[in-house]
Design a protein around this motif. Structure first.
Motif, short mmCIF file in Angstrom:
data_model
loop_
_atom_site.label_atom_id
_atom_site.label_comp_id
_atom_site.label_asym_id
_atom_site.label_seq_id
_atom_site.Cartn_x
_atom_site.Cartn_y
_atom_site.Cartn_z
N LEU A 13 0.80 -1.16 0.10
CA LEU A 13 -0.03 0.03 0.04
C LEU A 13 0.89 1.45 -0.20
O LEU A 13 2.09 1.09 0.43
CB LEU A 13 -0.84 0.06 1.31
N ASP A 14 0.30 2.17 -0.64
CA ASP A 14 1.18 3.65 -0.29
C ASP A 14 1.19 4.07 1.04
O ASP A 14 0.34 3.67 1.93
CB ASP A 14 0.21 4.62 -1.43
N THR A 18 -1.90 5.54 2.13
CA THR A 18 -2.99 4.46 2.45
C THR A 18 -3.04 3.66 3.67
O THR A 18 -1.89 3.34 4.24
CB THR A 18 -3.10 3.29 1.17
N TYR A 63 -11.22 -1.93 -1.43
CA TYR A 63 -11.15 -0.49 -0.81
C TYR A 63 -12.19 0.21 -0.68
O TYR A 63 -13.05 0.32 -1.55
CB TYR A 63 -10.05 0.05 -2.02
N HIS A 78 -0.08 2.54 -7.71
CA HIS A 78 -1.36 3.50 -7.49
C HIS A 78 -2.46 3.10 -8.23
O HIS A 78 -3.15 4.06 -8.64
CB HIS A 78 -0.71 4.93 -7.97
N GLN A 79 -2.74 1.83 -8.49
CA GLN A 79 -3.93 1.56 -9.24
C GLN A 79 -5.11 2.18 -9.21
O GLN A 79 -5.90 2.60 -9.81
CB GLN A 79 -4.26 0.23 -9.47
N VAL A 80 -5.67 2.19 -7.74
CA VAL A 80 -6.97 2.75 -7.37
C VAL A 80 -6.91 4.31 -7.59
O VAL A 80 -8.06 4.87 -8.42
CB VAL A 80 -7.25 2.55 -6.17
N LYS A 81 -6.01 5.07 -7.09
CA LYS A 81 -5.82 6.44 -7.48
C LYS A 81 -5.90 6.70 -8.98
O LYS A 81 -6.49 7.62 -9.55
CB LYS A 81 -4.49 7.19 -6.69
N LEU A 134 -7.89 6.48 1.36
CA LEU A 134 -7.76 5.16 0.74
C LEU A 134 -7.54 4.01 1.78
O LEU A 134 -6.59 4.36 2.39
CB LEU A 134 -6.79 5.02 -0.67
#
Ligand code: URA
Length: 230
Positions: A100-101, A104, A131, A183-186, A199
């Protein structure tokens, strides 16, 4: 597993020390001296070092609630590593199954079993990650369809795999994806003209987050097994 790994997992030797002992011919497998550290051994094989039969320690499987401002790395960088909170032996052997970032929060699975974590991180295994996403703008009406069809993200040659969007309120959604690009979701929300402000990963496969922020626990045998079932 490889012989050098088996020796490390059954003694206090480092990898370099294990390889040295193997090259020196001090290790036998099923009665024959083996000098190639890449030799594959099975737990049923009889591996002997200096007269003692070696038994590999079991793998470890951990669930952690990652805090914001910690990083999924084995060493501190700008932010401290989340591993600082895991005070057990041989932390350096652990890795994270889906990082995770820094900003996040939420569920992180940690292990020293690379085959197991492959089931979680490889898109072809279709392991679901859920998420909870906070957004700057109200979610668009066509967002669910776009996520379901797959999106083109900058710098990627393939569309994202079908993802499921559940709208909780105009600016809060649950997103389920089965892959983990950088950073897929972002990037997915950016691709539809929105922006992620918070997130949090709630669930991976059948395992839900159930410890307080910064805390961790070992997975149950059933939870470990659930990632091996299809
Ligand atoms: N997607 C992101 O953009 N960031 C994360 O930390 C996890 C998934």
């Amino acid at each position: 597993m490889r012989l050098d790994r088996f020796v490390c997992k059954s003694t206090e030797l480092t990898k370099a020390e294990a390889i040295e002992r193997i090259h020196l011919g001090q290790i036998s497998v099923n009665g024959a001296v083996v000098t190639n550290e890449a030799t594959q051994v099975h737990e049923k094989n009889k591996v002997i070092l200096a007269g003692a039969t070696l038994t590999a320690r079991g793998f470890r499987y951990i669930l952690m609630h990652k805090a914001a401002g910690t990083i999924c790395s084995n060493k501190d960088e700008v932010y401290p590593s989340l591993f600082n909170q895991i005070t057990i032996d041989r932390v350096s052997e652990l890795h994270i199954a889906g990082r995770l970032d820094a900003d996040t929060t939420g569920l992180v699975l940690i292990t020293d079993d690379g085959r197991w974590s492959f089931n979680i991180t490889t898109p072809s295994k279709k392991c679901k990650k859920v998420y909870r996403v906070g957004l700057t703008r109200p979610i668009a009406d066509d967002a669910a369809a776009k996520f379901s069809n797959g999106l083109s993200l900058q710098g990627e040659d393939k569309l994202t795999l079908p993802a499921v969007l559940e709208v909780l309120s105009p600016k809060e959604v649950l997103l389920t994806i089965t892959e983990g690009k950088f950073h897929q979701v972002k990037r997915m929300f950016s691709a539809i003209g929105n922006r992620v402000v918070s997130l949090h990963r709630e669930k991976i496969g059948a395992v839900s987050l159930d410890v307080e922020v910064g805390q961790w626990r070992y997975l149950t045998p059933d939870e470990v097994e659930s990632f091996l079932r299809k």
